[in-house]
Scaffold this active site. Structure first.
Site, PDB file in Angstrom:
ATOM      1  CD  GLU A   1      -2.564   0.883   2.575  1.00 16.46           C
ATOM      2  OE1 GLU A   1      -3.685   1.997   2.748  1.00 16.46           O
ATOM      3  OE2 GLU A   1      -1.931   0.696   3.837  1.00 16.46           O
TER       4      GLU A   1
ATOM      5  CB  CYS B   1      -3.208  -1.273   5.289  1.00 18.55           C
ATOM      6  SG  CYS B   1      -1.970  -1.319   6.768  1.00 18.55           S
TER       7      CYS B   1
ATOM      8  CE  LYS C   1      -7.113   0.908   3.989  1.00 10.32           C
ATOM      9  NZ  LYS C   1      -6.157   1.809   4.615  1.00 10.32           N
TER      10      LYS C   1
END
Length: 510
Positions: free
Chosen positions: A80, A212, A179
């Site tokens: 990321e 993440c 995300k």
């Protein structure tokens, strides 16, 4: 030949082709990338300046891709923020964004770069994948225009997404994921209106992808495994390590074991922000991992994984613990703060023994034997059953054996990276109210313990042999997703934790 015979022949041929084209194992690669950051500026740079920064990072990623391909890798995951870095505003990130189409458009940017406007980064990634015959997973920024007909349209007339893309070995865009669970400092991006469950199939298994901070929440992470039945999770991340329970290699390997999937985690390498820790994890044990706070170099990892991990018995996480008779410890319990959460602790006073500590509905049971009982080190058994509310809101049940920072009991729960005490054996269990429990074993100097422990079907995390190194923590990290509350809510418990331990640093992983 009759029509029936012909159809049978076609069916046999199809079956044979499928068997030949599918792989039982594959070579996975992850690259921990030492990112090159742009010059800090609140004002947007020109598209040409933005591309120059991205190309410098892509030059490094190209070296990793080429090396991985030469070593037989089928797929490589990059981090990321690995192409443009971090610390952006909504305005300053804009020159770095591209319009990323839905993969259903059947597009190979390397062959047709101008089909969706200016897309030099997607073109370069596509060509890298095609030229090296490898799947590439990368993280870039997507932009989508909107107008007043959309009541949720941002004031600047566009959505901006933190986006993972996957290009197959022919350079085709096969996956795009926006995300869902943005970290607190990601104001430059929007979350999609609904969680996106993104999968794609290959000859070496079915893959899912998320990013993440997503790993701490139910959607899309758990949904990908439970409902979509993926074999392998792809995980670009920019993760800042937080001990004792949320260092990257520790938690990511535990998630792979708890969810029974392969897990490919690629982290940024930026020691100044405690960003390091990448790995290739199978459900039974880590295959390769890297943690390095001492250098500023990137690292390429490769390992072989089963394309379709073998099913393992379902774990009843409360079965064993619910039958343990707790021994009264009098008034020996004390409280300690672990990342702003108030744990109930018991000090381990002997070289071995059986201990129980409870908090609310959770009772944690530990049997252990140390190789020696040192006078300069203190270990404790801790329990936490409550809502964590700092930098995100999520309900936890945690049983943990951990080393205290000093012999002062007030330091139990503080970050500590080294230890001297090895354990001959340990067995940890708890009366968890969830099936989502992630088993962690972390050794001194932030090292994992592959092949040294196991989880039984009745919910015990136990050692298979004496530990190969001194122990930092042995933990069962449980998540009760149904008890999560609104993000960023503050509770009295958090206020108390801040007051009791104001020096504690908040977690800044994303």
């Amino acid at each position: 030949m009759t029509v029936s015979q012909m159809l049978n022949s076609v069916a046999v041929l199809f079956f044979c082709v499928c068997r030949v084209s599918s792989l039982d194992t594959f070579i996975a690669a992850v690259y921990e990338h030492a990112v090159i950051l742009p010059d800090a500026s609140p004002m947007p740079v020109s598209p040409e300046e933005a591309l120059a920064v991205m190309n410098r990072n892509l030059d490094l990623l190209e070296g990793a891709v080429t090396s991985a391909s030469k070593q037989g890798a089928h797929i490589i995951v990059t981090p990321e923020d690995g192409i443009y870095g971090f610390n952006f505003t909504r305005e300053s990130i804009y020159p770095y964004l591209e319009d990323i189409p839905d993969p259903q458009v059947n597009w190979i940017p390397c062959n047709n770069p101008d089909r969706f406007g200016r897309t030099p980064v997607q073109q370069r990634l596509s060509c890298l994948a095609k030229d090296n015959s490898i799947y590439i997973v990368a993280n870039i920024g997507d932009k989508k225009s909107c107008n007043s007909s959309d009541p949720q349209c941002p004031l600047d007339g566009r959505y901006q997404y933190n986006t993972d893309v996957v290009f197959d070995s022919k350079g085709k865009l096969v996956a795009r994921y926006h995300k869902q669970n943005l970290f607190l400092n990601e104001d430059q991006f929007n979350a999609p209106k609904e969680p996106e469950v993104v999968t794609f199939n290959t000859t070496f298994g079915k893959f899912g992808i998320f990013t993440c901070f997503d790993i701490l929440f139910h959607d899309p992470a758990v949904t990908l495994v439970r409902d979509s039945r993926v074999d392998t999770i792809l995980f670009p991340t920019a993760w800042m390590n937080v001990l004792p329970h949320l260092s990257a290699i520790e938690f990511h390997s535990a998630w792979a074991m708890g969810m029974k999937v392969n897990f490919l985690a690629s982290n940024l390498h930026y020691p100044l922000k405690k960003m390091t820790g990448s790995g290739i994890y199978a459900p039974d044990s880590p295959r390769a991992f890297h943690y390095d706070m001492k250098t500023e170099k990137g690292k390429l990892l490769l390992a072989q994984l089963d394309s379709h991990p073998q099913p393992t018995p379902v774990v009843n996480w409360t079965s064993y613990a619910s039958g343990v008779k707790a021994h009264s410890m009098g008034n020996q319990e004390f409280t300690g703060i672990v990342f702003f959460d108030e744990f109930s602790f018991l000090e381990l006073k002997g070289i071995g023994g059986n201990y129980t500590v409870c908090q609310r509905d959770l009772c944690c049971h530990l049997s252990y034997k140390m190789s020696e009982k040192r006078s300069d080190e203190v270990y404790a058994l801790g329990a936490f059953d409550g809502l964590h509310t700092v930098e995100g809101s999520y309900y936890l049940q945690i049983c943990t054996l951990l080393k205290c920072k000093t012999t002062d009991l007030h330091t139990c729960g503080d970050s500590v990276e080294t230890a001297s005490t090895r354990f001959e054996m340990f067995s940890l269990s708890g009366t968890f109210g969830t099936q989502y429990v992630f088993p962690e074993v972390l050794l001194s100097e932030i090292q994992l313990a592959p092949g040294e422990f196991q989880v039984s079907s009745d919910g015990r995390l136990f050692s298979l042999k004496p530990t190969s190194g001194p122990v930092l923590t042995v933990t069962l990290f449980g998540r009760l997703y149904e008890k999560d509350s609104a993000p960023n809510a503050l509770s009295d418990l958090t206020t108390q934790a801040l007051r009791l331990n104001p020096k504690t640093e908040a977690w800044k992983s994303k």
